[in-house]
Design a protein around this motif. Sequence first.
Motif, mmCIF file in Angstrom:
data_model
loop_
_atom_site.group_PDB
_atom_site.id
_atom_site.type_symbol
_atom_site.label_atom_id
_atom_site.label_comp_id
_atom_site.label_asym_id
_atom_site.label_seq_id
_atom_site.Cartn_x
_atom_site.Cartn_y
_atom_site.Cartn_z
ATOM 1 N N GLN A 1 -5.379 1.586 8.369
ATOM 2 C CA GLN A 1 -4.455 0.458 8.472
ATOM 3 C C GLN A 1 -4.107 -0.087 7.091
ATOM 4 N N LEU A 2 -5.101 -0.181 6.220
ATOM 5 C CA LEU A 2 -4.873 -0.656 4.861
ATOM 6 C C LEU A 2 -3.896 0.263 4.126
ATOM 7 N N ASP A 3 -4.066 1.565 4.308
ATOM 8 C CA ASP A 3 -3.173 2.529 3.681
ATOM 9 C C ASP A 3 -1.736 2.351 4.173
ATOM 10 N N LYS A 4 -1.566 2.152 5.480
ATOM 11 C CA LYS A 4 -0.224 1.933 6.030
ATOM 12 C C LYS A 4 0.380 0.645 5.500
ATOM 13 N N ASP A 5 -0.426 -0.418 5.404
ATOM 14 C CA ASP A 5 0.082 -1.704 4.923
ATOM 15 C C ASP A 5 0.502 -1.635 3.460
ATOM 16 N N VAL A 6 -0.300 -0.965 2.656
ATOM 17 C CA VAL A 6 0.028 -0.823 1.232
ATOM 18 C C VAL A 6 1.292 0.012 1.068
#
Length: 62
Positions: free
Chosen positions: A38-43
């Motif tokens: 999720q963090l990767d998608k948000d970044v």
Amino acid sequence: MKKSTMRLAFAVVAVPAAVTGFAAPAANAVELAPYAHQLDKDVAATEAEVGAVVDDLGFAAE
């Protein structure tokens, strides 16, 4: 870009990371994988938004 958008982007990235760090300091990779994904998608979404703004303003990327 509005300050509220940047604050939201920061919150989306920082809050899950902080919660994970405080709640599960000894968590293994399987437990952290959903958060990392999720963090990767948000970044990536934030980078795309910033890139679009830079393009709209006519600045050249290096």
